[in-house]
Write a protein that holds these residues in place. Structure first.
Motif, PDB file in Angstrom:
ATOM      1  N   GLU A  91       8.979   9.209 -11.123  1.00 59.79           N
ATOM      2  CA  GLU A  91       7.531   9.468 -11.206  1.00 59.79           C
ATOM      3  C   GLU A  91       6.895   9.761  -9.840  1.00 59.79           C
ATOM      4  OE1 GLU A  91       5.907   9.397 -14.158  1.00 59.79           O
ATOM      5  OE2 GLU A  91       7.696   8.814 -15.282  1.00 59.79           O
ATOM      6  N   GLY A  92       7.614   9.440  -8.785  1.00 62.29           N
ATOM      7  CA  GLY A  92       7.075   9.691  -7.438  1.00 62.29           C
ATOM      8  C   GLY A  92       6.282   8.502  -6.902  1.00 62.29           C
ATOM      9  N   GLU A  93       5.994   8.570  -5.566  1.00 63.61           N
ATOM     10  CA  GLU A  93       5.381   7.406  -4.913  1.00 63.61           C
ATOM     11  C   GLU A  93       3.959   7.136  -5.392  1.00 63.61           C
ATOM     12  OE1 GLU A  93       5.749   7.064  -0.670  1.00 63.61           O
ATOM     13  OE2 GLU A  93       4.580   5.189  -0.659  1.00 63.61           O
ATOM     14  N   SER A  94       3.164   8.212  -5.623  1.00 65.25           N
ATOM     15  CA  SER A  94       1.763   7.899  -5.927  1.00 65.25           C
ATOM     16  C   SER A  94       1.626   7.238  -7.303  1.00 65.25           C
ATOM     17  CB  SER A  94       0.861   9.110  -5.743  1.00 65.25           C
ATOM     18  OG  SER A  94       1.197  10.067  -6.674  1.00 65.25           O
ATOM     19  N   ALA A  95       2.458   7.644  -8.258  1.00 66.91           N
ATOM     20  CA  ALA A  95       2.411   6.977  -9.571  1.00 66.91           C
ATOM     21  C   ALA A  95       2.825   5.516  -9.421  1.00 66.91           C
ATOM     22  CB  ALA A  95       3.348   7.682 -10.554  1.00 66.91           C
ATOM     23  N   PHE A  96       3.825   5.301  -8.573  1.00 70.12           N
ATOM     24  CA  PHE A  96       4.276   3.926  -8.346  1.00 70.12           C
ATOM     25  C   PHE A  96       3.171   3.099  -7.700  1.00 70.12           C
ATOM     26  CE2 PHE A  96       5.954   0.890  -5.242  1.00 70.12           C
ATOM     27  CZ  PHE A  96       6.513  -0.031  -6.115  1.00 70.12           C
TER      28      PHE A  96
ATOM     29  N   GLU B 209      -0.847  -1.135  -7.387  1.00 66.53           N
ATOM     30  CA  GLU B 209      -2.195  -1.593  -7.027  1.00 66.53           C
ATOM     31  C   GLU B 209      -2.836  -2.395  -8.160  1.00 66.53           C
ATOM     32  OE1 GLU B 209      -5.816   1.056  -7.133  1.00 66.53           O
ATOM     33  OE2 GLU B 209      -5.677   0.755  -4.955  1.00 66.53           O
ATOM     34  N   ALA B 210      -2.717  -1.863  -9.375  1.00 62.53           N
ATOM     35  CA  ALA B 210      -3.340  -2.540 -10.515  1.00 62.53           C
ATOM     36  C   ALA B 210      -2.758  -3.948 -10.677  1.00 62.53           C
ATOM     37  CB  ALA B 210      -3.119  -1.709 -11.782  1.00 62.53           C
ATOM     38  N   LEU B 211      -1.441  -4.021 -10.568  1.00 63.76           N
ATOM     39  CA  LEU B 211      -0.808  -5.329 -10.751  1.00 63.76           C
ATOM     40  C   LEU B 211      -1.187  -6.303  -9.631  1.00 63.76           C
ATOM     41  CD1 LEU B 211       2.210  -6.480 -12.332  1.00 63.76           C
ATOM     42  CD2 LEU B 211       2.382  -6.784  -9.883  1.00 63.76           C
ATOM     43  N   VAL B 212      -1.166  -5.816  -8.401  1.00 61.02           N
ATOM     44  CA  VAL B 212      -1.449  -6.703  -7.260  1.00 61.02           C
ATOM     45  C   VAL B 212      -2.901  -7.214  -7.327  1.00 61.02           C
ATOM     46  CG1 VAL B 212      -1.722  -6.770  -4.738  1.00 61.02           C
ATOM     47  CG2 VAL B 212       0.328  -5.785  -5.741  1.00 61.02           C
ATOM     48  N   LEU B 213      -3.836  -6.340  -7.678  1.00 53.69           N
ATOM     49  CA  LEU B 213      -5.233  -6.788  -7.774  1.00 53.69           C
ATOM     50  C   LEU B 213      -5.358  -7.901  -8.808  1.00 53.69           C
ATOM     51  CD1 LEU B 213      -7.125  -3.375  -7.519  1.00 53.69           C
ATOM     52  CD2 LEU B 213      -6.995  -5.182  -5.790  1.00 53.69           C
ATOM     53  N   GLU B 214      -4.616  -7.753  -9.888  1.00 54.24           N
ATOM     54  CA  GLU B 214      -4.664  -8.783 -10.933  1.00 54.24           C
ATOM     55  C   GLU B 214      -4.071 -10.104 -10.396  1.00 54.24           C
ATOM     56  OE1 GLU B 214      -2.298  -7.837 -14.439  1.00 54.24           O
ATOM     57  OE2 GLU B 214      -2.177 -10.031 -14.640  1.00 54.24           O
ATOM     58  N   LEU B 215      -2.952  -9.991  -9.702  1.00 57.93           N
ATOM     59  CA  LEU B 215      -2.315 -11.202  -9.167  1.00 57.93           C
ATOM     60  C   LEU B 215      -3.235 -11.932  -8.198  1.00 57.93           C
ATOM     61  CD1 LEU B 215       1.371 -10.192  -8.274  1.00 57.93           C
ATOM     62  CD2 LEU B 215       0.486 -11.280 -10.330  1.00 57.93           C
TER      63      LEU B 215
ATOM     64  N   LYS C  58      -0.922  -0.459   1.482  1.00 58.68           N
ATOM     65  CA  LYS C  58      -1.424   0.918   1.643  1.00 58.68           C
ATOM     66  C   LYS C  58      -2.706   1.122   0.840  1.00 58.68           C
ATOM     67  CE  LYS C  58       1.369   4.489   1.889  1.00 58.68           C
ATOM     68  NZ  LYS C  58       2.413   5.431   1.465  1.00 58.68           N
ATOM     69  N   SER C  59      -2.929   0.257  -0.138  1.00 61.40           N
ATOM     70  CA  SER C  59      -4.130   0.388  -0.964  1.00 61.40           C
ATOM     71  C   SER C  59      -5.316  -0.298  -0.287  1.00 61.40           C
ATOM     72  CB  SER C  59      -3.872  -0.265  -2.329  1.00 61.40           C
ATOM     73  OG  SER C  59      -5.082  -0.736  -2.882  1.00 61.40           O
ATOM     74  N   GLU C  60      -6.409   0.465  -0.112  1.00 64.86           N
ATOM     75  CA  GLU C  60      -7.606  -0.119   0.505  1.00 64.86           C
ATOM     76  C   GLU C  60      -8.177  -1.247  -0.330  1.00 64.86           C
ATOM     77  OE1 GLU C  60     -10.710   2.549   1.675  1.00 64.86           O
ATOM     78  OE2 GLU C  60      -9.251   3.807   2.735  1.00 64.86           O
ATOM     79  N   ARG C  61      -8.103  -1.059  -1.660  1.00 65.72           N
ATOM     80  CA  ARG C  61      -8.668  -2.089  -2.554  1.00 65.72           C
ATOM     81  C   ARG C  61      -7.875  -3.387  -2.404  1.00 65.72           C
ATOM     82  NH1 ARG C  61      -9.020   0.053  -8.350  1.00 65.72           N
ATOM     83  NH2 ARG C  61     -10.325  -1.768  -8.678  1.00 65.72           N
TER      84      ARG C  61
END
Ligand code: NAD
Length: 556
Positions: free
Chosen positions: A71-76, A81-87, A104-107
């Motif tokens: 899927e490539g890096e950006s899909a990964f 990001e979604a998972l880490v924010l939840e954690l 790498k994610s600003e959020r």
């Protein structure tokens, strides 16, 4: 280390979550050992750690490598990001390990500010050794891996409040305990921690650093027993109240007694040490108690020496209040006193149990002491190279920048202390690489000794010594002459001397020959190939040294 709240000391826990909700989050490059460290930290709390890579793999239903390839890096990164924010929002987790690229994610970075982020610092060689035979998609070629390491390093540095060297197994548990204590303590978010590796029973000691560290001593105190203190009279008058209140708070020990030492080097003698040792004995200090040193390098060396020998050794906690002590003397365990014959001639190694470095105390330091300390900053920045050197070159004189850009000063102090910790960890007993810290010091000591320690402050002599060492580095090792030009400019801008009128050369060379750091009767100097690339044990002919010294001598 990142500052999560800017400017003046934030109220305890201001920018982050409450201490209870604050997590310890481990970040770092591939091969740093984040997952293992997170498991070890969680075990210490009797809970399980959350590991974003493992959980992501579970939610993807396939190995990360396979998803990444397809899927490539950006899909990964999106899924990550979604998972880490939840954690990071989950209430059931106190310890979390993140995948190497999650920052790498600003959020994610924004969310990390609510927690205590510990950066497991690993050098590129060790990281490569650990992952080169894995399937990781970003560890396929050595050059690309090294480039990524350099890029990521800045991201980790920007989010980290704690830095732990990943190579050290011995101190890992104690480092994690100190990081967990920081995550749970009710102290300002501006206080960070660097772990100093050392061959002590704990495998090292924490250096708590930042605005508010002085008041955090009690909350972060990990030693049992009572606390006695040796304090510089002036530092005590200015900051003693804050120090005592901090010590006494949040389960810390109250101060069982403080011995005041008059300002200056005069008390740093065997007699001065005896006075302190006898006062401690009279006050009933026990081996289970600890000795805190509140003051500059003089009190640090003196109290450290007393702690090393009192009842064959009690823990010493340094609370450095001068720039010299905050960037240099409080770390590394060198203690000692002067003899009439020579400075620092009696002493021993005694590693601290903890250091509390609060740059805000420097606001009361006289300008000439700031200047003297800045010479050590320039030395350390030359040894470190990279950003520290660039930043040191651009810093305004400290009297000004302490008020206007306190964060830049703090960054510089942290950079210097971490450089010193790294060098000392590799050569604790000063048998080899630690000599790098003597850059500029052979000539400085000679100049001080030849003028009976009366004419030049140590920092002034170091400034001149650096100029000599840099000129010799050009001649012997091909150092780019622009480095000396820059050093000269920055030293002058900070009010340090760049020329002297003084003793004749042969006298200086005679004193240099008596330097106790000499080995085997040769004139071995520390020189520089480039900022960040130090050469120790360089044999330099006297004639060349004479030329370099002559160059900075004022003609009358
Ligand atoms: N152990 C090591 O690795 C190491 C390394 C470098 C230097 N040293 C030693 O350090 C000593 C020099 O240290 P130093 O430069 O810190 O000098 P210092 O300890 O004498 O302090 C300098 C002056 O600053 C005053 N002061 C301290 N804190 C203050 C504050 N916050 N506000 C106002 N005034 C304050 C003191 O009263 C003193 O007059 C030397 O003895 C040197 O040998 C040791």
């Amino acid at each position: 280390m990142a500052k999560v709240s800017a400017g003046a000391a934030a109220p305890a826990g201001a920018a982050g979550a409450s201490p209870r909700a604050r997590k310890l989050v481990l970040v770092g490059f591939m091969g740093a050992g984040k997952s293992r460290a997170a498991r070890r930290a969680a075990e210490r709390l009797g809970i399980d750690a959350l590991d974003s890579d493992l959980l992501l793999e579970r939610s993807l239903g396939e190995p990360i490598e396979r998803f990444f390839e397809r899927e490539g890096e950006s899909a990964f990164r999106e899924r990550e990001e979604a998972l880490v924010l939840e954690l990071l929002d989950r209430e059931d987790a106190a310890v979390v390990a993140l995948g190497g690229g999650a920052v790498k994610s600003e959020r994610v970075c924004e969310r990390l500010a609510r927690h205590v982020c510990a950066y497991m610092e690993v050098d590129v060689e060790l990281a490569w050794e650990r992952v080169e035979r894995s399937d990781r998609p970003l560890a396929r070629d050595r050059a690309g891996f090294a480039e990524l390491h350099g890029e990521r390093l800045k991201l980790y540095e920007a989010v980290a409040r704690v830095v732990v060297p990943a190579a050290e197994e011995a101190g890992l548990d104690a480092a994690l305990d100190a990081a967990l204590a920081l995550a749970r303590a009710d102290v300002p978010d501006t206080v960070g921690m660097a772990w100093a590796s050392a061959s002590t029973p704990a495998g090292g000691y924490p250096v708590f650093v930042g605005d508010g560290a002085l008041q955090a001593t009690g909350a972060l105190w990990s030693l049992g027993g009572r606390c006695f203190a040796v304090a510089d009279e002036r530092a005590h008058a200015l900051h003693g109240e804050r120090f005592e209140a901090g010590l006494d708070s949040e389960g810390g020990p109250s101060l069982a007694g403080a011995i005041l030492v008059p300002p200056g080097e005069k008390e740093k003698t065997v007699t001065g040490a005896e006075r302190i040792l006898r006062l401690l004995a009279e006050a009933g200090m026990q081996r289970s108690d600890a000795l805190a040193a509140l003051g500059g390098g003089v009190v640090g060396d003196l109290a450290g020496f007393c702690a090393a020998v009192y009842q064959r050794g009690v823990p010493v906690v340094h609370v450095p209040t001068t720039l010299v002590a905050q960037v240099d003397s409080a770390y590394g365990g060198k203690t000692g006193v002067d003899l009439p014959e020579a400075k620092n001639y009696v002493g021993c190694f005694h590693q601290p149990a903890a250091v509390f470095t609060d740059p805000t105390v420097l606001s009361t330091l006289p300008a000439e002491e700031l200047r003297a300390g800045f010479a050590e900053v320039v030395k350390t920045a030359l040894i470190a190279g990279g950003e520290l050197w660039t930043e040191a070159c651009s810093l305004e004189p400290l009297e000004r920048s302490l008020g206007r850009d306190a964060e830049a000063v703090e960054r510089m102090i942290e950079g210097c202390l971490r450089t010193k910790l790294r060098i000392v960890a590799a050569d604790e007993r000063d048998l080899g690489g630690r000599a790098a810290l003597n850059l500029g010091h052979t000539f400085a000591h000679a100049l001080e000794a030849a003028t009976a320690y009366e004419r030049f402050r140590h920092g002034e002599a170091v400034a001149l010594g650096l100029l000599v060492a840099l000129r010799l580095s050009e001649r012997e090792l091909g150092l780019d002459p622009s480095v000396r030009d820059q050093a000269l400019e920055v030293l002058a801008r900070h009010g340090l001397p760049t020329a002297y009128s003084g003793p004749p050369l042969d006298e200086l060379l005679g004193f240099a020959a008596r330097d106790k750091k000499r080995r085997g009767g040769e004139r071995n100097l520390v020189l520089l190939r480039a900022p960040g690339d130090v050469a120790i044990d360089c044999e330099v002919p006297d004639a060349l040294i004479a030329d370099a010294v002559d160059e900075i001598r004022e003609r009358s």
